[in-house]
Design a protein around this motif. Structure first.
Motif, PDB file in Angstrom:
ATOM      1  N   GLY A  41       2.834 -23.012  25.780  1.00 47.86           N
ATOM      2  CA  GLY A  41       3.099 -23.241  24.369  1.00 47.86           C
ATOM      3  C   GLY A  41       2.244 -22.427  23.423  1.00 47.86           C
ATOM      4  N   ALA A  42       1.407 -21.534  23.937  1.00 53.37           N
ATOM      5  CA  ALA A  42       0.532 -20.723  23.087  1.00 53.37           C
ATOM      6  C   ALA A  42       1.331 -19.617  22.409  1.00 53.37           C
ATOM      7  N   GLN A  43       0.779 -19.138  21.316  1.00 51.03           N
ATOM      8  CA  GLN A  43       1.376 -18.024  20.575  1.00 51.03           C
ATOM      9  C   GLN A  43       0.324 -16.947  20.423  1.00 51.03           C
ATOM     10  N   PRO A  44       0.681 -15.702  20.301  1.00 49.74           N
ATOM     11  CA  PRO A  44       2.016 -15.115  20.347  1.00 49.74           C
ATOM     12  C   PRO A  44       2.519 -14.990  21.775  1.00 49.74           C
ATOM     13  N   ALA A  45       3.807 -14.788  21.878  1.00 46.55           N
ATOM     14  CA  ALA A  45       4.446 -14.638  23.182  1.00 46.55           C
ATOM     15  C   ALA A  45       5.498 -13.538  23.082  1.00 46.55           C
ATOM     16  N   ALA A  46       5.774 -12.932  24.206  1.00 43.93           N
ATOM     17  CA  ALA A  46       6.783 -11.867  24.265  1.00 43.93           C
ATOM     18  C   ALA A  46       7.932 -12.320  25.158  1.00 43.93           C
ATOM     19  N   ALA A  47       9.128 -11.959  24.772  1.00 41.02           N
ATOM     20  CA  ALA A  47      10.315 -12.281  25.568  1.00 41.02           C
ATOM     21  C   ALA A  47      10.478 -11.218  26.650  1.00 41.02           C
ATOM     22  N   VAL A  48      10.084 -11.552  27.851  1.00 37.78           N
ATOM     23  CA  VAL A  48      10.212 -10.643  28.991  1.00 37.78           C
ATOM     24  C   VAL A  48      10.847 -11.400  30.151  1.00 37.78           C
ATOM     25  N   ALA A  49      11.424 -10.660  31.065  1.00 38.20           N
ATOM     26  CA  ALA A  49      11.952 -11.226  32.304  1.00 38.20           C
ATOM     27  C   ALA A  49      11.129 -10.641  33.445  1.00 38.20           C
ATOM     28  N   VAL A  50      10.645 -11.513  34.313  1.00 37.16           N
ATOM     29  CA  VAL A  50       9.856 -11.095  35.462  1.00 37.16           C
ATOM     30  C   VAL A  50      10.690 -11.371  36.703  1.00 37.16           C
ATOM     31  N   ARG A  51      10.695 -10.411  37.622  1.00 33.89           N
ATOM     32  CA  ARG A  51      11.592 -10.489  38.772  1.00 33.89           C
ATOM     33  C   ARG A  51      10.824 -10.419  40.091  1.00 33.89           C
ATOM     34  N   ALA A  52      11.482 -10.948  41.120  1.00 37.77           N
ATOM     35  CA  ALA A  52      11.011 -10.800  42.496  1.00 37.77           C
ATOM     36  C   ALA A  52      12.234 -10.499  43.350  1.00 37.77           C
ATOM     37  N   HIS A  53      12.010  -9.791  44.433  1.00 37.10           N
ATOM     38  CA  HIS A  53      13.096  -9.440  45.343  1.00 37.10           C
ATOM     39  C   HIS A  53      12.627  -9.678  46.768  1.00 37.10           C
ATOM     40  N   GLN A  54      13.509 -10.280  47.547  1.00 31.65           N
ATOM     41  CA  GLN A  54      13.225 -10.514  48.956  1.00 31.65           C
ATOM     42  C   GLN A  54      14.326  -9.864  49.766  1.00 31.65           C
ATOM     43  N   GLY A  55      13.950  -8.883  50.564  1.00 33.15           N
ATOM     44  CA  GLY A  55      14.922  -8.215  51.416  1.00 33.15           C
ATOM     45  C   GLY A  55      14.888  -8.819  52.803  1.00 33.15           C
ATOM     46  N   LEU A  56      16.011  -9.348  53.227  1.00 26.74           N
ATOM     47  CA  LEU A  56      16.146  -9.861  54.581  1.00 26.74           C
ATOM     48  C   LEU A  56      16.931  -8.828  55.372  1.00 26.74           C
ATOM     49  N   LEU A 117       0.116  -7.637  23.891  1.00 29.59           N
ATOM     50  CA  LEU A 117      -0.058  -8.815  23.039  1.00 29.59           C
ATOM     51  C   LEU A 117      -1.536  -9.080  22.788  1.00 29.59           C
ATOM     52  N   PRO A 118      -1.870  -9.650  21.640  1.00 29.80           N
ATOM     53  CA  PRO A 118      -3.257 -10.088  21.431  1.00 29.80           C
ATOM     54  C   PRO A 118      -3.558 -11.307  22.298  1.00 29.80           C
ATOM     55  N   ALA A 119      -4.813 -11.671  22.358  1.00 28.85           N
ATOM     56  CA  ALA A 119      -5.213 -12.842  23.143  1.00 28.85           C
ATOM     57  C   ALA A 119      -4.465 -14.071  22.628  1.00 28.85           C
ATOM     58  N   PRO A 120      -3.985 -14.912  23.548  1.00 29.50           N
ATOM     59  CA  PRO A 120      -3.210 -16.070  23.102  1.00 29.50           C
ATOM     60  C   PRO A 120      -4.085 -17.108  22.421  1.00 29.50           C
ATOM     61  N   GLY A 121      -3.454 -17.851  21.538  1.00 28.43           N
ATOM     62  CA  GLY A 121      -4.129 -18.957  20.885  1.00 28.43           C
ATOM     63  C   GLY A 121      -4.268 -20.113  21.851  1.00 28.43           C
ATOM     64  N   PRO A 122      -4.684 -21.255  21.340  1.00 30.49           N
ATOM     65  CA  PRO A 122      -4.848 -22.406  22.227  1.00 30.49           C
ATOM     66  C   PRO A 122      -3.495 -22.895  22.733  1.00 30.49           C
ATOM     67  N   PRO A 123      -3.479 -23.467  23.945  1.00 29.79           N
ATOM     68  CA  PRO A 123      -2.218 -23.996  24.458  1.00 29.79           C
ATOM     69  C   PRO A 123      -1.780 -25.215  23.651  1.00 29.79           C
ATOM     70  N   ALA A 124      -0.502 -25.558  23.782  1.00 27.29           N
ATOM     71  CA  ALA A 124       0.026 -26.729  23.093  1.00 27.29           C
ATOM     72  C   ALA A 124      -0.641 -27.987  23.640  1.00 27.29           C
ATOM     73  N   LEU A 125      -0.586 -29.043  22.869  1.00 33.26           N
ATOM     74  CA  LEU A 125      -1.182 -30.301  23.304  1.00 33.26           C
ATOM     75  C   LEU A 125      -0.571 -30.759  24.617  1.00 33.26           C
ATOM     76  N   GLY A 126      -1.419 -31.121  25.549  1.00 34.92           N
ATOM     77  CA  GLY A 126      -0.954 -31.604  26.839  1.00 34.92           C
ATOM     78  C   GLY A 126      -0.556 -30.509  27.804  1.00 34.92           C
ATOM     79  N   ALA A 127      -0.582 -29.256  27.405  1.00 34.31           N
ATOM     80  CA  ALA A 127      -0.205 -28.150  28.283  1.00 34.31           C
ATOM     81  C   ALA A 127      -1.456 -27.420  28.751  1.00 34.31           C
ATOM     82  N   ALA A 128      -1.360 -26.818  29.893  1.00 34.87           N
ATOM     83  CA  ALA A 128      -2.471 -26.041  30.436  1.00 34.87           C
ATOM     84  C   ALA A 128      -2.010 -24.607  30.655  1.00 34.87           C
TER      85      ALA A 128
END
Length: 163
Positions: A41-56, A117-128
């Motif tokens: 819940g911290a700000q600022p945040a960037a909209a990114v997609a992170v991927r993983a691939h598993q080749g069998l 991104l700059p260093a994030p602010g504090p997390p939202a209440l109850g979030a880590a």
């Protein structure tokens, strides 16, 4: 006797202008002005997609986690999924040539966007906040990727020298 006309919602575009009252531009809870991290819940945040691939051997599995992420949580996710791709992403022919390298490039681009991104602010209440953990090059499982690369070089060299 006639039924009273239903009053439109103040958030309905048809409501604008009735009784001299303007509808609000948007509901405050619908879309935040500044995106917040989906994990802490911290700000600022960037909209990114992170991927993983598993080749069998004969199959492949793809995994994607969409943001937005703050710099710390996003870096942790990129490191984890990149390590999984380096460990498990090379074990089918198409994975070796196409999918794993592209997945690693996509994660590199996401990592660069998060690092800006700059260093994030504090997390939202109850979030880590998620701990970033070790960099990818300090994780032993990331070096499993060397095995198929050595095999590919050996195979290509053997094809050239024995032709």
């Amino acid at each position: 006797m006639t039924a009273p006309a239903a009053q439109p919602s103040p958030f309905d575009p048809a409501y604008a202008g009735q009784d001299g009252v303007q509808a609000p531009a948007h509901h405050p809870g619908w879309q935040p002005a500044v995106p917040a991290c989906r994990l802490c819940g911290a700000q600022p945040a960037a909209a990114v997609a992170v991927r993983a691939h598993q080749g069998l051997l004969l199959m492949m599995r793809f995994h994607k986690i969409d943001g937005p992420f703050c710099r710390s949580c996003g870096t942790a996710v990129v490191r984890e999924l990149t390590t999984k791709t380096l460990w498990q992403g090379w074990w089918s022919p198409f994975s070796l040539v196409f999918f794993s390298p592209f997945t690693l490039v996509w994660n590199l681009l996401a990592s660069r966007k998060l690092a800006a991104l700059p260093a994030p602010g504090p997390p939202a209440l109850g979030a880590a906040r998620v701990q970033e953990g070790k960099p990818v090059h300090r994780r032993p499982m990331a070096y499993v990727a060397i095995v198929p690369l050595i095999w590919a070089v050996w195979f290509i060299t053997g094809m050239i020298t024995h032709a």
